[in-house]
Design an enzyme around this catalytic site. Structure first.
Site, short mmCIF file in Angstrom:
data_model
loop_
_atom_site.label_atom_id
_atom_site.label_comp_id
_atom_site.label_asym_id
_atom_site.label_seq_id
_atom_site.Cartn_x
_atom_site.Cartn_y
_atom_site.Cartn_z
N HIS A 98 36.91 39.72 37.62
CA HIS A 98 35.75 40.53 37.93
C HIS A 98 34.76 39.63 37.24
CE1 HIS A 98 37.66 44.64 38.36
NE2 HIS A 98 38.14 43.79 39.27
C1 LIG Z 1 42.55 38.16 42.22
C2 LIG Z 1 41.30 39.12 42.19
C3 LIG Z 1 41.40 40.64 42.29
C4 LIG Z 1 40.41 41.28 42.32
N1 LIG Z 1 40.68 42.63 42.57
C5 LIG Z 1 39.53 43.58 42.98
C6 LIG Z 1 39.59 44.84 43.38
O1 LIG Z 1 40.79 45.30 43.52
N2 LIG Z 1 38.56 45.50 43.73
C7 LIG Z 1 37.33 45.24 43.85
O2 LIG Z 1 36.44 45.79 43.95
N3 LIG Z 1 37.04 43.71 43.24
C8 LIG Z 1 38.24 42.87 43.06
N4 LIG Z 1 37.94 41.58 42.78
C9 LIG Z 1 36.82 41.19 42.75
C10 LIG Z 1 36.07 40.96 44.24
O3 LIG Z 1 36.95 40.14 44.93
C11 LIG Z 1 34.63 40.14 43.95
O4 LIG Z 1 33.72 40.97 43.06
C12 LIG Z 1 34.08 40.07 45.07
O5 LIG Z 1 34.71 39.15 46.06
C13 LIG Z 1 32.73 39.19 44.94
O6 LIG Z 1 32.20 38.87 46.01
P1 LIG Z 1 31.03 37.75 46.35
O7 LIG Z 1 30.59 37.65 47.51
O8 LIG Z 1 29.96 37.77 44.95
O9 LIG Z 1 31.61 36.35 45.87
P2 LIG Z 1 33.12 35.82 46.35
O10 LIG Z 1 34.10 36.70 47.06
O11 LIG Z 1 33.58 35.01 45.27
O12 LIG Z 1 32.89 34.75 47.48
C14 LIG Z 1 32.07 33.48 47.39
C15 LIG Z 1 32.55 32.50 48.47
O13 LIG Z 1 31.53 31.65 48.34
C16 LIG Z 1 32.19 30.28 48.61
N5 LIG Z 1 31.68 28.99 47.75
C17 LIG Z 1 31.32 28.83 46.70
N6 LIG Z 1 30.34 27.57 46.59
C18 LIG Z 1 30.18 27.33 47.73
C19 LIG Z 1 29.55 26.18 48.22
N7 LIG Z 1 28.91 25.28 47.34
N8 LIG Z 1 29.39 26.12 49.60
C20 LIG Z 1 30.05 26.86 50.50
N9 LIG Z 1 30.50 27.85 49.97
C21 LIG Z 1 30.83 28.03 48.69
C22 LIG Z 1 33.53 30.63 47.95
O14 LIG Z 1 34.50 29.57 48.34
C23 LIG Z 1 33.96 31.93 48.13
O15 LIG Z 1 34.86 32.15 49.42
C24 LIG Z 1 39.19 40.85 42.60
C25 LIG Z 1 38.92 39.27 42.43
C26 LIG Z 1 39.97 38.59 42.46
C27 LIG Z 1 39.91 37.15 42.65
#
Ligand SMILES: Cc1cc2nc3c(=O)[nH]c(=O)nc-3n(C[C@H](O)[C@H](O)[C@H](O)COP(=O)(O)OP(=O)(O)OC[C@H]3O[C@@H](n4cnc5c(N)ncnc54)[C@H](O)[C@@H]3O)c2cc1C
Length: 484
Positions: free
Chosen positions: A419
Site C-alpha cells: 500500500h
Molecule cells: C500485491 C498488492 C496487493 C494489494 N492488495 C490490496 C487489497 O487487497 N485491497 C486494496 O484496497 N488495495 C490493495 N493493494 C493496493 C491497491 O492495488 C492500490 O492502492 C491501487 O492499485 C492504487 O491505484 P492507483 O490508481 O493509485 O495506482 P496503480 O494501481 O499503481 O496504477 C498506476 C498505473 O500507472 C501506470 N504508469 C505508471 N507510470 C506511468 C507512465 N509514466 N506512463 C504510463 N503509465 C504509467 C502503471 O503501470 C500502473 O498500471 C494492493 C497492491 C498490491 C501491489
C-alpha cells in the site's frame, strides 16, 4: 537493446489520462461518458485477468513494476510492490475492500484542510464505484486459516471482522472473478468510446499554447520502440503514488510533490496449528483484527505453498515444515503507518529513488503489533509461531512472546508493503498540499492528479476503495465545472 524507430506517432485528445489503475480507470470512464474525447495511456501490457496464476512468479514478471522489486531506502528499509499493467494494482491485488474510516477522513480534513471529505458526502461516490466494481462477502464459510484469526481475537476480547472483497463469487466452486479494472471500468471506458494505448510510457509533460504536450515511448514486446507525441487540453496523472511524483518532477512540477509518500509497512508471521487449516482449493482469507486501529491492523495473507516457503525464509532450518505440514500453516500480518518518504529522480535512471525517513516510534509500534498478532495466533490454536524477521526466535507458547524485541530494526527484508499513497496530498493548506481539495495541481492550468498520491495520508484500511471514490468525486467535480 531496445531499438527506436525514427517514426513519431502523433495523437491528440480533449483529455489524456496517464495510468490505468483504479484512479485512472475511474477518471477516464467518467470523462468519456460525459462526451469527451479521452485517451488513456498505460505503460504496462493489456492482459486478461487470468493470464497468469495469482501471486505466481509469472504474474510478477507480467504485471508488476520491476518484476516485483521496489525498495524504499533508509535506516529502516521497506520492500514494496506496485502493479504495472492495464488496471494497475487492481489486477494483482486481493481486492480486500473498505470504505475510508471516518476517523481518517476527519484527520485529513483537520490536518490538510481538505474540503468535502465527510463520510456522507463520499458515500454516493463509493456506491457508484461499487455498482460497477462489485463488492461481496464470501458466499459461505471462510477458509479455516482465516476464521481462526478471528476466533483467536475474540477469545482475547478483541474486535475482528470479515472484510468484503472486490469480487463476484460464483461458479462450480465459487471461484468467481475479481472485480479488477480490466474486468470493470476499463471495458466501461471502451464502451463509452474511450481509447486505450498500452505499453506506452509517458516520460515528460509540457504546457504551451494552452495545451499539454506529452512525450511518450511505446515499446511493444518484440517490436521496435516508437516515440509518441500526444496533445491534450486537460490531463489527469494517475501513475500511482511513486511514479506520479516522478513524472511531475521530471517535468519541472515540484511544489509539494514527492515529499510525503507513505506506506503501510507490514511484518508477517507464520503460524503452525494443531489441526489442518489450509487446503489447496480454499478461497482467499478475509478476516482482519480491528481492535488496535488506527495504531496498527492485522489480517491473513495468501498462504499457498510457494508463498509459505517465501514467508519462512527467516527460519531456513524449519523450511521442511512447508513440505510436510503446509496444511496446518497460515501466514498473517500486522501493519501500521510509515514515516514520510521522498521520491526523487536520479540522472540516468528510469525509476526514481525512494528514501524513507527514520521514525523510531513507528518501528516500536510495529514491534508491539507483532506481539499482539502472536498472542492472537496462540489464542487461535497455534502450536508454533515463526515471526518473519531474521534472527527472531521461533515461539512455542504465549510466554515466548516476551522474547521478541521492543522495536523493529527494519534492516533486512522483513518490512514489506503493498500500500503506497500520499506523495502529492490534496487540500487547501498550500504549505503542504500539491493540489486543491479536488486534485487540481496548484498553479498549473488543466493538470489534475487522480490516484493514490492524492490521499492525505495512510488509509489504515485497504486503500483501493478510497482511491476509486476520491477519483470518482474529483472527476465529477472537474466535469461539472467544465475543467475551469
Ligand atoms: C500485491 C498488492 C496487493 C494489494 N492488495 C490490496 C487489497 O487487497 N485491497 C486494496 O484496497 N488495495 C490493495 N493493494 C493496493 C491497491 O492495488 C492500490 O492502492 C491501487 O492499485 C492504487 O491505484 P492507483 O490508481 O493509485 O495506482 P496503480 O494501481 O499503481 O496504477 C498506476 C498505473 O500507472 C501506470 N504508469 C505508471 N507510470 C506511468 C507512465 N509514466 N506512463 C504510463 N503509465 C504509467 C502503471 O503501470 C500502473 O498500471 C494492493 C497492491 C498490491 C501491489
Amino acid at each position: 537493446m531496445i531499438q527506436t524507430d525514427n517514426v513519431v506517432e502523433k495523437m491528440s485528445s480533449d483529455i489524456a489520462v496517464i495510468g490505468s489503475g483504479p484512479g485512472g480507470a475511474v477518471t477516464a470512464t467518467l470523462c468519456a461518458e460525459a462526451g469527451h474525447n479521452v485517451l488513456m495511456i498505460e505503460e504496462g501490457p493489456h492482459l486478461p485477468l487470468d493470464s497468469a496464476a495469482h501471486f505466481s512468479h509469472q504474474e510478477m514478471l507480467q504485471k508488476y513494476r520491476g518484476g516485483g522489486v521496489g525498495l524504499a531506502l533508509g535506516r529502516a528499509m521497506i520492500a514494496y510492490v506496485e502493479g504495472r499493467c492495464v488496471g494497475g494494482g487492481s489486477e494483482v491485488n486481493r481486492g480486500l475492500y473498505h470504505r475510508t474510516p471516518g476517523v481518517i477522513l476527519e484527520r485529513w480534513r483537520r490536518e490538510f484542510a481538505a474540503e468535502g471529505l465527510m463520510p456522507e458526502a463520499l458515500a454516493p461516490h463509493f456506491a457508484a464505484c461499487e455498482a460497477t466494481a462489485r463488492v461481496e462477502f464470501l458466499p459461505g464459510d471462510a477458509p479455516l486459516m482465516s476464521s481462526r484469526l478471528a476466533d483467536g481475537a475474540r477469545a482475547l476480547g478483541w474486535e475482528a471482522i470479515e472484510a468484503q472483497r472486490l469480487f463476484r463469487y460464483g461458479g462450480p466452486s465459487n471461484e468467481g472473478r475479481k472485480q479488477s479494472m480490466s474486468e470493470t471500468f476499463v471495458p466501461r471506458f471502451l464502451r463509452a468510446g474511450g481509447r486505450l494505448i498500452a505499453e506506452t510510457r509517458v516520460s515528460r509533460l509540457r504546457h504551451s499554447g494552452g495545451k499539454w504536450h506529452l512525450t511518450a515511448r511505446r515499446s511493444r514486446e518484440g517490436g521496435p520502440a516508437r516515440q509518441v507525441e500526444i496533445t491534450a487540453e486537460n490531463i489527469f496523472v494517475a501513475c500511482g503514488a511513486v511514479m506520479t511524483p516522478s513524472l511531475l518532477r521530471r517535468s519541472g512540477i515540484k511544489r509539494n510533490i514527492g515529499n510525503s509518500l507513505r506506506f503501510h509497512p507490514m511484518l508477517k508471521a507464520v503460524a503452525l496449528f494443531d489441526t489442518e487449516v489450509n487446503r489447496s482449493d480454499d478461497l482467499d482469507p478475509v478476516h482482519q483484527i480491528k481492535a488496535f486501529e488506527p495504531r496498527f491492523s492485522m489480517g491473513c495473507s495468501f498462504s499457498k505453498r510457494p508463498t509459505l516457503a517465501l514467508a519462512m525464509t527467516a527460519h531456513p532450518e524449519h523450511m521442511r515444515l512447508v513440505e510436510s505440514d503446509w496444511k496446518r500453516m497460515g501466514i498473517y500480518y500486522v501493519q501500521n503507518m510509515s514515516a514520510p518518504a521522498y521520491v526523487r529522480n536520479l540522472p540516468g535512471f528510469r525509476d526514481p529513488l525512494v528514501v524513507l525517513r527514520h521514525d523510531p516510534a513507528q518501528l516500536a509500534e510495529l514491534a508491539e503489533g507483532l506481539k499482539r498478532l502472536c498472542e492472537a495466533l496462540f489464542a487461535a490454536g497455534a502450536v508454533r509461531v515463526f515471526p518473519g524477521v531474521e534472527g527472531y526466535p521461533v515461539l512455542h507458547s504465549p510466554s515466548d512472546i516476551a522474547k521478541l524485541p521492543d522495536t523493529v530494526r527494519g534492516t533486512g527484508s522483513s518490512l514489506t508493503s503493498v500500500h503506497v499513497f500520499s506523495s502529492c496530498p490534496m487540500g487547501e493548506d498550500r504549505s503542504k498540499c500539491a493540489t486543491d481539495s479536488f486534485g487540481r495541481v496548484q498553479g498549473a492550468e488543466g493538470l489534475y492528479l487522480a490516484d493514490a498520491s492524492l490521499l492525505c495520508g495512510p488509509t489504515m484500511v485497504n486503500p483501493q476503495g478510497t482511491v476509486m471514490a476520491i477519483a470518482h468525486r474529483n472527476a465529477m467535480h472537474a466535469i461539472e465545472r467544465r475543467f475551469h
